[in-house]
Design a protein around this motif. Structure first.
Motif, mmCIF file in Angstrom:
data_model
loop_
_atom_site.group_PDB
_atom_site.id
_atom_site.type_symbol
_atom_site.label_atom_id
_atom_site.label_comp_id
_atom_site.label_asym_id
_atom_site.label_seq_id
_atom_site.Cartn_x
_atom_site.Cartn_y
_atom_site.Cartn_z
ATOM 1 N N ILE A 1 0.852 -1.198 0.000
ATOM 2 C CA ILE A 1 0.000 0.000 0.000
ATOM 3 C C ILE A 1 0.879 1.237 0.000
ATOM 4 O O ILE A 1 0.631 2.203 -0.722
ATOM 5 C CB ILE A 1 -0.921 -0.010 1.245
ATOM 6 N N THR B 1 1.926 2.533 -3.307
ATOM 7 C CA THR B 1 1.007 3.319 -4.156
ATOM 8 C C THR B 1 0.766 4.705 -3.553
ATOM 9 O O THR B 1 0.014 5.478 -4.142
ATOM 10 C CB THR B 1 -0.356 2.605 -4.235
ATOM 11 N N GLN B 2 1.378 4.973 -2.390
ATOM 12 C CA GLN B 2 1.033 6.252 -1.764
ATOM 13 C C GLN B 2 1.890 7.374 -2.344
ATOM 14 O O GLN B 2 2.677 7.154 -3.274
ATOM 15 C CB GLN B 2 1.263 6.166 -0.247
ATOM 16 N N ASP C 1 5.554 6.570 -5.482
ATOM 17 C CA ASP C 1 4.321 6.469 -6.256
ATOM 18 C C ASP C 1 4.464 5.417 -7.357
ATOM 19 O O ASP C 1 5.222 5.596 -8.308
ATOM 20 C CB ASP C 1 4.038 7.855 -6.874
#
Lengths: 372, 190, 349, 162
Positions: free
Chosen positions: B69, B72-73, B77
């Protein structure tokens, strides 16, 4: 749930081990009547790695990194109960600076864990962007921890008798950035989420847990305090040096999903203040030693000891039974999320499909901890 | 006339210069055909398209899922390469990132998910638990590695691997896709 | 300036002249030229559909990246604009899985039908002066009728997938699409009462004469945008494809090209809704300097960006709140609006 | 910092235990809140604790003493008012591991006892639905027992997800 005497046929729905909003590999076998859930049976064990059996065949120091993988959102908080239980058996005395470093790293990781809990909660309601801002704060917190003990998530920072590394100036810079960035973020997040009509409709009055229900099921942590029971181990049964610091324990009365959100947001402010106070106290004990007198090969005298700490998910306890050898006879973890989801089968019937997701997200559970 | 493609491919793909995979001797057309790999321009177009749009399956098991996760933050990115579209249903996913420990109870679910994915599919084993069982390898309930359950294409070591390592794993998969002749495809499901 | 303004009209006349010359050559009746022109118009609409879908998919991912403080796709092509081409190629080539228990024909039919309603609606949409493929007297009623069809393929998809999540998504799409038709019709009705005609071009002429209708009907504009979101199953109303509850909702069993059709049809539906909003409320293709059709694309771009912005900032509404919000708030509000408009129009006219 | 409420709590419980179950429960030396309880007195002791304000059943676990041939069940009971913690230890033989369930007293016991049953095979009489919670259904044996032999190849079935 008024029955509309529509003889609609009930069907069983598998919110299966792979589901976008079960926070990992929780499986809920729920019977539905249309959109309304009639019965729910959470099934766990899909991530059961047999942690307690493995710890029995490892020495104490080898076992410490395993505790990081229990509640992997706040790695260092899991080390604490294991360390405290063994230190209770050893009877070793922890230097003051080591205790302060333990408390500071635990509070920073508690903040990081709350950021994930709140961010994923709002994302599961559908607002995908709302997870990116708290995650940025979590990156700052992880930056401090990787400066302090090398690893982002699974730190293994607390050792028996003290801590692994001392505070350095790289941590100062990272912590200063976290302390500067957090208040504007919190204020922005209140504006973004608190008055959002859709959010209020989705969470108010959903998944109401009364105080008696919470106590009967042994809920702990933010879920318990959101139902009106003011019980925080750091204040009621202080460990380390928590009795030296004054901090407010917020309590909500409603006990629904909205109260759990408000509870976590208020606790963020308390954690922020606590990090500042502990950081100031740490500054005074500059140069103190960080490791008590613990032998290289750890032989723990025979006996059983139980220690509890207040983790981001609730109260985490660790029961260590030893028979004098170098590896423990038995290690058992009281895992807060394990008790928190025991209430689902009584809480979920009567709610809509979307509410199931809200309830799971509002309890902020972690499957690594539940399945141990 | 089989053109021996010993001309070095321009390094536009994600392959860093000093990458060990470059040291392989480049396979000629017939060697590829012997291996059953027929390289046509349409196939190259398809590989180019898929390489740039690997949609991962939303499927996190343990601590590595949290690092997935984080990938994807905003900070690390993954969406810069177009890989941030996490599909919930296996029908629309291309890559299954096995992020965490596969236990015996989860094993049928992992197989089911793999077989539900449409055909050109790849698997990334993220973290030492997915590679070989990791710290829990001698436990009574852990499968020692994802390749006991599904054929794995890229292994991302680490416990948990840093987000940059996962992005590099995705780029290795893209390089494997764009230049199939370079990779020794070894698939052994014991 | 004049040339650029109706460049497409000239192209259309060129084609017509070409067909007429060809037909004379073959000695066929000249009337067939019109039939051939229909194919040209249809081709133009397909190109508009495909390009708007491809553009807005990557624009949404970049705008989402901007909202979420991250760069967004910027590797493939100049600054990342070709990512959708990569997606489209991959989706075209992927295996098409039809679950064994599924109703095969309906499963395929639903995917094919997904593109039909937006194309039918775009036929009557005025892109610029004289650039309306089908200049109908009852343009608004026609578009309204066709957009209601948009929810049918989604229902078929949900039913045919033989999957509990898909069935739930299908039920949700039905009650949402039908209930939000009523407020949408009412707010378009109040626009018609003011403009006085159903013909879209005449509405635009009326707005160029007077002021834009958004100033006269602000409430209707806002309600139209809300219902447009509900019609296209977007943002706060994306219950059929509720990611976090129903895994991929209605599209759980769709893969490869079939899923691509749905994925792109959603953007075409949004484009139709945005186009209708500009035509009815923002003065269609009229604007000071730029040619007509550029103004139309600009205004739809603004409204589409609004749709995308709303999607990435609002949580999802629960299934029963969607209905109570529609029947207990929107419908009474729009009835009052129609009443007020009627009274004012009666007094002034 | 034991405030007076806390001391009173523990002494009151110590006095009550001494009065009602003199021979069945005795305090473990140099501890102030750990009691060795006979199996048959466990339920009344638990009911009394609940009435004395100890509503928080923190933890149920078991330790397998293979040498002495017995299991030792450890109950941690907490108090929400003053953060106090009472530990009850019950020893049962390994041959017929049977103890009555505390589900009637605390609802938290439901899942905790299921986990101990799953790991040790200790039967809890009166438990509403005692079945495995962590291990998969086809699993035989009790993993956390000292004499559990782990045969990796035993489970090779490719069962579909039921």
């Amino acid at each position: 749930m008024q029955n509309l005497n529509v003889n609609s046929e009930r069907y069983t729905l598998n919110m299966g081990p792979q589901h976008p909003s079960t926070h990992g590999v929780l499986r809920i076998v729920a019977d539905f009547d249309g959109e309304t859930c009639v019965s729910a049976d959470p099934q766990i064990g899909y991530l059961h790695r047999g942690m307690e059996k493995l710890l029995e065949s490892r020495t104490y120091v080898q076992g410490m990194p395993y505790t990081d993988r229990l509640d992997y959102l706040a790695g260092v908080n899991n080390n604490l109960p294991y360390a405290l239980a063994v230190e209770k058996l050893l009877g070793v005395e922890i230097p003051e600076r080591a205790s302060l470093l333990r408390m500071l790293s635990c509070e920073i990781m508690r903040l990081a864990s709350y950021m994930v809990g709140i961010g994923i909660y709002i994302m599961d309601l559908g607002a995908v962007s709302a997870v990116f801002y708290p995650y940025q704060q979590r990156e700052y917190a992880l930056e401090v921890m990787s400066a302090l003990c090398g690893a982002r998530m699974t730190q293994g920072y607390i050792r028996f008798g003290g801590v692994q590394a001392d505070w350095n100036e790289q941590c100062d810079a990272a912590l200063q950035k976290l302390l500067d960035e957090f208040p504007p973020f919190l204020e922005m997040y209140h504006k973004l989420v608190d008055e959002n009509e859709i959010f209020l409709h989705r969470t108010k009055g959903v998944g109401v847990v009364t105080a008696e229900q919470a106590k009967a099921y042994g809920l702990t942590g933010a879920n318990l305090r959101a139902s009106g029971v003011s019980y925080d181990l750091r204040r009621d049964a202080p460990y380390c040096l928590y009795d030296r610091f004054k901090f407010k324990v917020p309590v909500q009365q409603a006990g629904d999903c909205h109260a759990r959100y408000v509870q976590r947001m208020e606790e963020c402010e308390v954690i922020y203040q606590l990090i500042k106070d502990i950081y100031a106290a740490l500054k005074e004990t500059e140069g103190g030693e960080i490791m008590g007198k613990v032998p290289k090969v750890l032989r723990v005298p025979a006996g059983e000891a139980y220690a509890q700490t207040e983790n981001p998910k609730g109260i985490m306890g660790c029961m260590v039974a030893s028979d004098g050898k170098t590896n423990p006879l038995r290690v058992h973890f009281r895992r807060p999320s394990f008790d928190n989801i025991a209430i689902y089968s009584e809480l979920m019937p009567g709610h809509k499909m979307a509410d199931l997701v809200t309830i799971i997200a509002s309890f902020d559970i972690v499957l690594g901890e539940i399945d141990a | 006339m089989a053109l021996k493609t010993n001309v070095r491919f321009p390094q536009r793909g994600g392959m860093p210069e000093g990458d060990p995979n470059n040291s392989h001797d480049l396979l000629t057309q017939e060697e590829l055909e012997k291996r059953g790999i027929l390289l046509t321009s349409l196939d190259k177009l398809f590989r180019w398209g898929t390489g740039w749009s690997l949609w991962p399956l939303q499927f996190g098991l343990a601590c590595c899922a949290i690092e997935m996760i984080c990938t994807t933050q905003s900070r690390f990115d993954m969406s810069r390469f177009g890989y941030e579209v996490f599909r919930n249903s296996p029908r629309q996913a291309d890559v299954m990132i096995v992020a965490g420990t596969i236990t015996e109870k989860m094993r049928p679910a992992v197989e089911l998910l793999y077989h539900q994915m449409p055909e050109p599919k790849w698997v990334i084993a993220m973290g030492s638990c997915a590679i070989s069982g990791g710290p829990f390898v001698d436990s009574y309930s852990v499968v020692a590695g994802a390749d006991k359950v599904v054929p794995v294409d890229v292994y991302v070591p680490g416990c948990p691997p840093r987000p940059e390592a996962l992005i590099d794993g995705m780029l290795q998969l893209k390089a494997k896709l764009l230049h199939p002749e370079r990779q020794q495809v070894v698939r052994d499901v014991k | 300036m004049e040339f650029v303004n109706n460049i497409f009209v000239n192209i259309a006349d060129l084609c017509r002249a070409l067909f007429v010359w060809l037909l004379n050559l073959l000695g066929l009746p000249v009337g067939l030229a019109e039939v051939a022109m229909v194919a040209v118009y249809w081709l133009g609409i397909v190109i508009v559909c495909v390009f708007c879908a491809l553009f807005y998919v990557i624009w949404e991912r970049k705008l989402a990246g901007y909202i979420q403080r991250r760069p967004g796709p910027n590797r493939l092509g100049p600054n990342g604009w070709f990512h959708t081409v990569g997606d489209a190629i991959k989706l075209v080539m992927k295996e098409d899985i039809v679950p064994d228990g599924a109703d095969k024909n309906v499963h395929l039919l639903a995917a094919l039908l997904a593109f039909v309603p937006p194309m039918l609606a775009l036929a009557a949409m005025p892109f610029g002066e004289g650039m309306t493929a089908l200049d109908l007297e009852l343009g608004v009623v026609y578009i309204m009728a066709v957009t209601t069809l948009a929810s049918l393929p989604v229902l078929c998809a949900g039913y045919a997938s033989n999957n509990k999540f898909a069935m739930m998504g299908a039920m949700r799409v039905v009650n949402q699409a039908i209930s939000y038709e009523v407020p949408q019709a009412l707010c378009i009705l109040s626009v018609i009462m003011v403009a006085g005609t159903f013909n879209l071009n005449q509405i635009i002429d009326w707005q160029t004469g007077n002021i834009w209708l958004v100033c006269l009907q602000p409430v209707a504009f806002v309600v139209y945008l809300i219902t447009a979101l509900a019609e296209c199953n977007r943002a706060p109303f994306d219950l059929p494809e509720g990611e976090s509850e129903l895994t991929a909702g209605v599209f759980t069993e769709y893969s490869g090209m079939r899923y691509a059709l749905f994925y792109l049809a959603e953007y075409c539906n949004m484009f139709v809704a945005a186009g209708l909003a500009t035509t009815l409320f923002l003065g269609g293709f009229t604007g000071p300097f730029l040619p007509g059709w550029v103004w139309f694309l600009l205004k739809t771009f603004v409204i589409m960006s609004f749709f995308i912005w709303v999607r990435w900032s609002f949580p999802r509404i629960r299934a029963d709140h969607v209905l109570t919000f529609c029947w207990k708030v929107l419908v009474p509000l729009m009835l009052a609006n129609v009443l007020v408009t009627g009274v004012v129009v009666y007094l002034l006219a | 910092m034991l405030n007076n409420v806390e001391i009173a709590g523990k002494q009151q419980v110590a006095a009550e235990f001494a009065a009602r179950f003199a021979d069945k429960i005795e305090l473990i030396e140099n501890t102030d809140s750990e009691y060795m309880v006979q199996a048959e007195v466990l339920l009344p002791a638990a009911e009394y604790l609940l009435s004395a304000g100890y509503e928080f059943l923190a933890d149920i676990t078991a330790v397998d003493y293979l040498a002495e041939g017995k299991f030792r069940l450890i109950y941690q009971v907490g108090n929400y008012q003053n953060g106090d913690l009472i530990t009850l230890k019950v020893e049962i033989s390994r041959e017929e591991p049977q103890v009555n369930s505390l589900c009637a007293v605390w609802k938290a016991a439901n899942w905790l006892e299921r986990e101990v049953y799953d790991m040790f095979g200790i039967e809890f009489a009166g438990h509403p639905d005692l079945r495995r919670i962590l291990m998969w259904d086809g699993f035989e044996g009790w993993p956390l027992r000292k004499d559990f032999v782990h045969q990796p190849t035993k489970y090779q079935g490719r069962r579909r997800l039921d």
